[in-house]
Enzyme design. Structure first.
Site, PDB file in Angstrom:
ATOM      1  N   HIS A 176      -8.060 -14.741  -4.259  1.00 20.78           N
ATOM      2  CA  HIS A 176      -7.001 -14.335  -3.348  1.00 20.78           C
ATOM      3  C   HIS A 176      -5.945 -15.434  -3.428  1.00 20.78           C
ATOM      4  CE1 HIS A 176      -4.754 -12.704  -0.165  1.00 20.78           C
ATOM      5  NE2 HIS A 176      -5.643 -12.661   0.795  1.00 20.78           N
TER       6      HIS A 176
ATOM      7  N   LYS B  10      -8.457  11.952  -3.395  1.00 21.35           N
ATOM      8  CA  LYS B  10      -8.666  13.194  -4.145  1.00 21.35           C
ATOM      9  C   LYS B  10      -9.352  12.924  -5.480  1.00 21.35           C
ATOM     10  CE  LYS B  10      -4.354  15.091  -2.326  1.00 21.35           C
ATOM     11  NZ  LYS B  10      -2.976  15.356  -2.760  1.00 21.35           N
TER      12      LYS B  10
ATOM     13  N   ARG C 228      -2.370  -8.721   7.822  1.00 21.66           N
ATOM     14  CA  ARG C 228      -1.559  -9.893   7.497  1.00 21.66           C
ATOM     15  C   ARG C 228      -0.940  -9.821   6.112  1.00 21.66           C
ATOM     16  NH1 ARG C 228      -4.368 -11.825  10.911  1.00 21.66           N
ATOM     17  NH2 ARG C 228      -6.056 -10.918   9.733  1.00 21.66           N
ATOM     18  N   THR C 229      -1.784  -9.704   5.102  1.00 25.67           N
ATOM     19  CA  THR C 229      -1.288  -9.828   3.734  1.00 25.67           C
ATOM     20  C   THR C 229      -0.258  -8.743   3.436  1.00 25.67           C
ATOM     21  OG1 THR C 229      -3.434 -10.704   3.128  1.00 25.67           O
ATOM     22  CG2 THR C 229      -2.006 -10.052   1.332  1.00 25.67           C
TER      23      THR C 229
ATOM     24  N   ARG D 254      -4.530  -4.959  -3.861  1.00 26.59           N
ATOM     25  CA  ARG D 254      -5.808  -5.428  -3.321  1.00 26.59           C
ATOM     26  C   ARG D 254      -6.854  -4.381  -3.650  1.00 26.59           C
ATOM     27  NH1 ARG D 254      -6.799  -7.671   2.673  1.00 26.59           N
ATOM     28  NH2 ARG D 254      -5.980  -9.504   1.618  1.00 26.59           N
TER      29      ARG D 254
END
Lengths: 307, 178
Positions: free
Chosen positions: A137, A86, A58-59, A108
């Site tokens: 959030h 890596k 969604r976000t 995020r």
């Protein structure tokens, strides 16, 4: 009023005027997504990078669509498919992205405060926090408030019940900051193990029984049980949790007739919310998603240029 | 020193709008396919008034729309103060319509440029015509209104404002030294 911030990291220190400006802007932008040509030229030539160290549908999609509807160039980076695997450090990744001159970075991360590090490090880029650990959030809370305001015409004086795993929930934290600033009363309910100690100092009431929490609620926000974060066995079983805290047709009968049911998604059907409620007429879950695009367009618009 | 001069009063505005309404109908040979769209803020109320006059003359309702041009401005990312966004409300397609775009004052022409770009995102109109209450000159783009209430040659250090009862509580056009 003018939006003065470089970054959007959390709602903790936001004023009522700032939140109202964001919600008003989002409300005006919502109409664009209903047009035949869903695009305006406003952010032409701006580059928006989304840097996600945690999964999201969604976000991330919502931000990408928002950027594209404003004509910005949107680039997605998923950590699992990048040099992070890596062994590149967050700061090195940030420095490298900075060298390509993006304008806005949406981030995020599983560690609380990670976007704040980026915001301090990068002087010419705006950072938007799309979720940092169990901290904040902000864009989810803003779209929740937009949905409530759209349905109820106001936020001031409303009773909002937040139910579920409060301890792990960044959505809960941002909503507590945002909603209390806007004058709503927030009631929390969840298993004791999932209720942070001294959370009542955030200006909320804490309840053990779900029934007493939803009786007075104008809005019920169900939180997702984060099965991926339950490694230390906070509850005996999903079934027992559902028995005590699932929003079922029986429980919703105790709520007000016009109660709104919200959920930030993704939903665990039958765990925190019964499918009949999730798909029923109290639910505004999909409208939250629609508003999410408009809200994120508003944030990109307010952050870009004009400095 | 600030000097304020009223250059048009309520009756003057009313007479100009009536004439513009008749001119629009004459030019377009009636009301067929006509839609009226006002540019926020001042143009919206003028569009409503012109729309009402047209509807009264022709005894048919004319569709009304509201356009906010902020997102199409050429200075939206460069001005220090980000303009407040208003809502656009055009609940109909503009395909094959005759669009009468309405604004209170035409100055540089940049607003109208932005408005025309915005309208094209709502369909392909047959034509766009521009009606303004005041033309104060100083065009920076090759744009000319089709219907003008009053041409008011002004200096760049003057400010021309149209005050309308719907917002300011009074109907008048004033010119001020700034």
């Amino acid at each position: 009023m003018k939006f003065e911030r470089k970054d959007i990291l959390g709602l903790k220190d936001y004023s009522r005027d700032e939140i109202n400006l964001i919600l008003d802007t989002a409300e005006s932008l919502k109409e664009i997504s209903t047009r035949k040509i869903k695009k305006v030229p406003t952010l032409r030539g701006k580059t928006v990078i989304s840097l996600f160290y945690e999964p999201s549908t969604r976000t991330r999609t919502s931000f990408e669509i928002a950027a594209k509807r404003l004509s910005a160039d949107a680039v997605n980076i998923t950590a699992s498919a990048s040099s992070v695997v890596k062994g590149e450090t967050l700061i090195d990744t940030a420095r490298n992205l900075e060298s390509m001159n993006p304008d806005i970075i949406i981030m995020r991360h599983s560690a609380a405060g990670a976007p704040h590090i980026l915001a301090r490090l990068l002087k010419h880029q705006s950072i938007i926090n799309a979720g940092d650990g169990a901290h904040e959030h902000p864009t989810q809370s803003l779209l929740d408030m937009m949905t409530i305001r759209e349905k109820r015409g106001k936020l001031d004086g409303l009773n909002v019940a937040l139910i579920g795993d409060i301890a792990h929930s960044r959505v809960a934290r941002s909503n507590i900051y945002g909603l209390t600033t806007m004058g709503a009363r927030v009631a929390l309910c969840g298993p004791a193990m999932m209720m942070p100690r001294e959370i009542d100092k955030m200006g909320v009431s804490v309840h053990n029984r779900m029934e007493e929490t939803i009786q007075n609620a104008d809005i019920i926000m169900m939180l997702r049980i984060q099965l991926e974060r339950q490694k230390n066995n906070m509850f005996p079983s999903v079934r027992e949790y559902a028995k005590l805290y699932c929003l079922t047709p029986d429980r919703i009968k105790m709520a007000k007739k016009n109660v709104l049911v919200m959920h930030p998604g993704p939903i665990n059907r039958g765990v925190e919310i019964d499918p009949q409620i999730a798909d029923g007429h109290y639910s505004v879950i999909l409208e939250q998603v629609t508003n999410g695009v408009a809200l994120r367009m508003a944030l990109l618009y307010l952050l870009a240029g004009g400095k | 020193m600030k000097k304020k001069k009223v250059v048009m009063d309520a009756e003057g505005i009313e007479r100009s709008l009536t004439r513009i309404a008749y001119e629009i109908l004459e030019e377009n040979k009636g009301i067929r396919d006509l839609v009226v769209i006002g540019i926020r803020e001042g143009g919206v109320f003028l569009a409503q008034r012109i729309g009402k006059k047209i509807s009264n003359i022709e005894k048919t309702d004319v569709p009304l729309g509201i356009l906010d041009i902020t997102l199409y401005r050429d200075d939206v990312l460069t001005t220090a103060k980000k303009p407040k966004l208003g809502k656009t409300d055009i609940p109909f397609s503009l395909d094959n319509k005759k669009v009468i775009l309405v604004d209170d004052v035409i100055f540089t022409g940049r607003t109208i440029r932005a408005a025309m770009d915005a309208l094209m995102d709502f369909g392909r109109p047959n034509l766009i015509q521009l009606a303004v209450l005041i033309d104060r000159g100083h065009r920076e783009l090759p744009i000319r209104p089709n219907f003008v209430g009053n041409s008011l040659p002004s200096s760049l250090w003057e400010e021309v404002s149209v005050n309308l009862a719907e917002i300011e509580g009074i109907n008048e056009v004033v010119i001020e030294n700034i």
